[in-house]
Design a protein around this motif. Structure first.
Motif, PDB file in Angstrom:
ATOM      1  N   GLU A 146       0.812  -1.216   0.000  1.00 15.87           N
ATOM      2  CA  GLU A 146       0.000   0.000   0.000  1.00 15.87           C
ATOM      3  C   GLU A 146       0.848   1.270   0.000  1.00 15.87           C
ATOM      4  O   GLU A 146       0.369   2.344  -0.361  1.00 15.87           O
ATOM      5  CB  GLU A 146      -0.938   0.008   1.207  1.00 15.87           C
ATOM      6  N   ILE A 147       2.110   1.153   0.412  1.00 22.37           N
ATOM      7  CA  ILE A 147       2.971   2.340   0.480  1.00 22.37           C
ATOM      8  C   ILE A 147       3.074   3.008  -0.887  1.00 22.37           C
ATOM      9  O   ILE A 147       2.897   4.224  -1.024  1.00 22.37           O
ATOM     10  CB  ILE A 147       4.373   1.969   1.005  1.00 22.37           C
ATOM     11  N   LEU A 148       3.360   2.225  -1.912  1.00 25.75           N
ATOM     12  CA  LEU A 148       3.491   2.785  -3.263  1.00 25.75           C
ATOM     13  C   LEU A 148       2.136   2.953  -3.931  1.00 25.75           C
ATOM     14  O   LEU A 148       1.949   3.874  -4.741  1.00 25.75           O
ATOM     15  CB  LEU A 148       4.391   1.890  -4.115  1.00 25.75           C
ATOM     16  N   ASP A 149       1.182   2.100  -3.581  1.00 31.44           N
ATOM     17  CA  ASP A 149      -0.154   2.217  -4.174  1.00 31.44           C
ATOM     18  C   ASP A 149      -0.830   3.522  -3.796  1.00 31.44           C
ATOM     19  O   ASP A 149      -1.612   4.080  -4.582  1.00 31.44           O
ATOM     20  CB  ASP A 149      -1.033   1.034  -3.739  1.00 31.44           C
ATOM     21  N   THR A 150      -0.554   4.003  -2.608  1.00 33.31           N
ATOM     22  CA  THR A 150      -1.226   5.196  -2.104  1.00 33.31           C
ATOM     23  C   THR A 150      -0.348   6.448  -2.166  1.00 33.31           C
ATOM     24  O   THR A 150      -0.749   7.501  -1.687  1.00 33.31           O
ATOM     25  CB  THR A 150      -1.680   4.978  -0.645  1.00 33.31           C
ATOM     26  N   ASN A 151       0.846   6.323  -2.727  1.00 31.31           N
ATOM     27  CA  ASN A 151       1.766   7.457  -2.786  1.00 31.31           C
ATOM     28  C   ASN A 151       2.342   7.582  -4.194  1.00 31.31           C
ATOM     29  O   ASN A 151       3.487   7.197  -4.453  1.00 31.31           O
ATOM     30  CB  ASN A 151       2.896   7.276  -1.766  1.00 31.31           C
TER      31      ASN A 151
END
Length: 242
Positions: A106-111
């Protein structure tokens, strides 16, 4: 009393001082300092916060044993976070992205900004290694579509691609993108994102408190002459110049 409230109190005292400069002797100043009580546990928490945030896992483990101060996150996660940071610093961006996704997809999915900057760093590494055709293909397929959706991304992409327009990169106005400092910048951004995902502050508290100390002294300089700290590494008080 916590260090935060000590600094706040100092600021309040500064505002309350008379317009004319007051001379405070070393004896008076040291007495004021001795009246301030700081809990050892608070100091230990500050140290642990710094070690955890900056990723000194071995030092944090040793400090936990010696002081009994528990970190607010699992120290094992520091090793994983530092592996990501090291990969970026070494130019192994694909490996870093894989490691981030293993930690928390989710770190890259949401940023999207962080993901773009990692992809930008991949492009920079391709250019650094002289893989020009691969760099052009990567820029067109992976970065150009994101640039079409975001003007800021497009401008950063154009700056990066400008590296390809110069036979002698030292003549390029954006040659700094090839400096190690650019890797460090990207690595710091990734590190901050991982910390945020773990509900941890992205910046250590200790440097912020030191900045507040410097600001407090600068404000107090306008009102009084007093023994001040000029070297933060030693914290030695220097007598006022009167």
């Amino acid at each position: 009393m916590s260090l935060f409230w000590i600094v706040i109190r100092q600021l309040a005292e500064i505002e309350a001082m008379a317009a004319s400069k007051k001379v405070i002797t070393r004896e008076e100043w040291e007495k004021k300092l001795s009246d301030v009580k700081i809990k050892k546990e608070d100091m230990n928490k500050l140290v642990m916060n710094f070690l955890v945030t900056e990723g000194y896992v071995a030092a944090a483990e040793e400090f936990r044993k010696e002081s009994g101060t528990e970190p607010d996150i699992d120290l094992a996660t520091i090793t994983d976070r530092m592996a990501v940071k090291t990969a970026v610093q070494n130019g192994n961006v694909e490996d870093a992205i894989e490691k981030v996704n293993d930690l928390n997809p989710e770190i890259l999915d949401t940023n999207p900004q962080l993901f773009f900057h990692l992809q930008q760093q991949r492009l920079i590494e391709l250019i650094r290694n002289g893989k020009i055709e691969e760099a052009l293909e990567f820029a067109q397929e992976e970065l150009a579509p994101r640039g079409e959706e975001n003007q800021g991304f497009l401008e950063e992409l154009e700056q990066t691609v400008a590296l390809l327009a110069f036979d002698d990169v030292t003549e390029c106005p954006v040659k700094d993108l090839l400096d190690i400092s650019q890797r460090l910048k990207t690595a710091s951004e990734v590190n901050a994102a991982i910390l945020t995902s773990q509900s941890h502050e992205k910046d250590p508290k200790l440097p912020s408190l030191l900045k507040m100390l410097i600001r407090s002294q600068n404000l107090l300089d306008e009102k009084a002459a007093y023994p001040r700290v000029t070297d933060l590494s030693t914290a030695i008080l220097e007598d006022p110049a009167v």
